[in-house]
Motif scaffolding. Structure first.
Motif, PDB file in Angstrom:
ATOM      1  N   LEU A 178     114.788  37.914  -4.998  1.00 45.22           N
ATOM      2  CA  LEU A 178     113.916  37.999  -3.826  1.00 45.22           C
ATOM      3  C   LEU A 178     113.239  39.353  -3.706  1.00 45.22           C
ATOM      4  O   LEU A 178     112.065  39.443  -3.333  1.00 45.22           O
ATOM      5  CB  LEU A 178     114.732  37.727  -2.555  1.00 45.22           C
ATOM      6  CG  LEU A 178     115.055  36.281  -2.208  1.00 45.22           C
ATOM      7  CD1 LEU A 178     115.907  36.236  -0.949  1.00 45.22           C
ATOM      8  CD2 LEU A 178     113.779  35.478  -1.997  1.00 45.22           C
ATOM      9  N   TRP A 189     109.528  35.450  -1.824  1.00 48.80           N
ATOM     10  CA  TRP A 189     109.951  34.066  -1.646  1.00 48.80           C
ATOM     11  C   TRP A 189     109.390  33.189  -2.755  1.00 48.80           C
ATOM     12  O   TRP A 189     108.251  33.364  -3.173  1.00 48.80           O
ATOM     13  CB  TRP A 189     109.450  33.522  -0.315  1.00 48.80           C
ATOM     14  CG  TRP A 189     110.126  33.994   0.924  1.00 48.80           C
ATOM     15  CD1 TRP A 189     109.575  34.742   1.909  1.00 48.80           C
ATOM     16  CD2 TRP A 189     111.470  33.700   1.355  1.00 48.80           C
ATOM     17  NE1 TRP A 189     110.480  34.957   2.923  1.00 48.80           N
ATOM     18  CE2 TRP A 189     111.652  34.332   2.602  1.00 48.80           C
ATOM     19  CE3 TRP A 189     112.531  32.988   0.804  1.00 48.80           C
ATOM     20  CZ2 TRP A 189     112.845  34.256   3.309  1.00 48.80           C
ATOM     21  CZ3 TRP A 189     113.718  32.910   1.498  1.00 48.80           C
ATOM     22  CH2 TRP A 189     113.870  33.541   2.729  1.00 48.80           C
ATOM     23  N   PRO A 220     108.084  29.963   4.427  1.00 46.94           N
ATOM     24  CA  PRO A 220     107.761  31.378   4.677  1.00 46.94           C
ATOM     25  C   PRO A 220     106.259  31.593   4.829  1.00 46.94           C
ATOM     26  O   PRO A 220     105.438  30.775   4.381  1.00 46.94           O
ATOM     27  CB  PRO A 220     108.288  32.090   3.428  1.00 46.94           C
ATOM     28  CG  PRO A 220     109.190  31.105   2.754  1.00 46.94           C
ATOM     29  CD  PRO A 220     108.655  29.758   3.096  1.00 46.94           C
ATOM     30  N   PRO A 248     110.505  39.072   1.976  1.00 42.92           N
ATOM     31  CA  PRO A 248     111.725  38.370   2.397  1.00 42.92           C
ATOM     32  C   PRO A 248     112.585  39.237   3.305  1.00 42.92           C
ATOM     33  O   PRO A 248     112.609  40.463   3.162  1.00 42.92           O
ATOM     34  CB  PRO A 248     112.437  38.076   1.070  1.00 42.92           C
ATOM     35  CG  PRO A 248     111.354  38.097   0.039  1.00 42.92           C
ATOM     36  CD  PRO A 248     110.380  39.136   0.513  1.00 42.92           C
TER      37      PRO A 248
END
Length: 252
Positions: free
Chosen positions: A187, A192, A215, A221
């Motif tokens: 990540l 994402w 997202p 993230p």
């Protein structure tokens, strides 16, 4: 992965703010001591550090030392310094600027972490109170968890899907990692993964459904702590659904 606008602005400020300040202070270089001018530039470094990140703070310290040398030490408009005292002041400006910038960033980080921890704790407690109130259905708990997941993970959207697992989308696991096709997704480096990400709702070993997370495109993230809270929230929704299944039979 897209760099946040705040970080971009902080880096720009780290490079330009000390230059602009040193330029504005030029009329004072013969009437104000070099030590005091250096202290004014340290204030600028602190301001940039408080607004930005460690890199921006370090860049501001380097920029402040360079432009102090260029504008306020003889020979002027040169990066050469003749006077030993000016050399010491420039070096101290750089060292103090670097130290203070890191302290300022650390203090801001600690405040942010404390605020986020308090928000995460309230999310968990609020959902627990709702689940135990006796006046709310499992659907109410699921709805509350959806809202909390959007806030905690800074999502564009989130929906809950009852029933059997269909497909193999990326999965957010209870330990906060994300798996894509069985492999742990990086990540921090990759952001994402594309598409919806599933977060399974499991209680007492029984699968109750899954939250499908969407997202914001290009968003950074959330930290591990937020992802662990998301997993705990999904488990609370699963527990509420499991209680309903035990008392009223399985959902059709």
């Amino acid at each position: 992965m897209r760099i946040p606008l705040r970080d971009t602005a902080a880096v720009a400020a780290g490079a330009l703010a000390p230059f602009a300040t040193a330029l504005v202070l030029m009329p004072l270089r013969t009437s104000v001591t070099h030590t005091n001018l250096a202290l004014l530039l340290v204030v600028v470094v602190v301001a940039v550090s408080a607004f930005g990140n460690r890199f921006a703070g370090a860049l501001a310290a380097l920029s402040a030392a360079a432009w102090f040398d260029f504008f306020h030490t003889e020979p002027y408009q040169s990066f050469h310094i003749r006077d030993r005292a000016d050399i010491e002041t420039a070096v101290l400006l750089l060292v103090v600027g670097l130290i203070v910038s890191q302290l300022a960033v650390r203090g801001r980080t600690m405040r942010r972490v404390a605020v986020m921890d308090a928000m995460h704790l309230e999310r968990l407690h609020g959902t627990t109170r709702l689940a135990r109130s006796g006046t709310s259905s499992s659907d109410d708990v699921v709805r509350r968890v959806r809202e909390e997941l959007i806030e905690a993970l800074e999502l564009r959207g989130c929906r809950f899907e009852y029933g059997a697992l269909i497909g193999r989308p990326p999965r957010l696991d209870p330990d906060g990692t994300v798996r894509v096709d069985g492999w742990i997704w990086d990540l921090e480096r990759q952001g994402w993964p594309d598409g919806e990400i599933e977060l399974r709702a499991i209680a007492h070993g029984r699968y109750q459904g899954r939250f499908l997370l969407t997202p914001e495109p290009g968003s950074v993230p959330p930290p591990l702590e937020a992802r662990l809270v998301a997993a705990d929230l999904a488990a609370q929704a699963a527990a509420a659904l499991d209680d309903d299944a035990v008392s009223a039979g399985p959902r059709s």
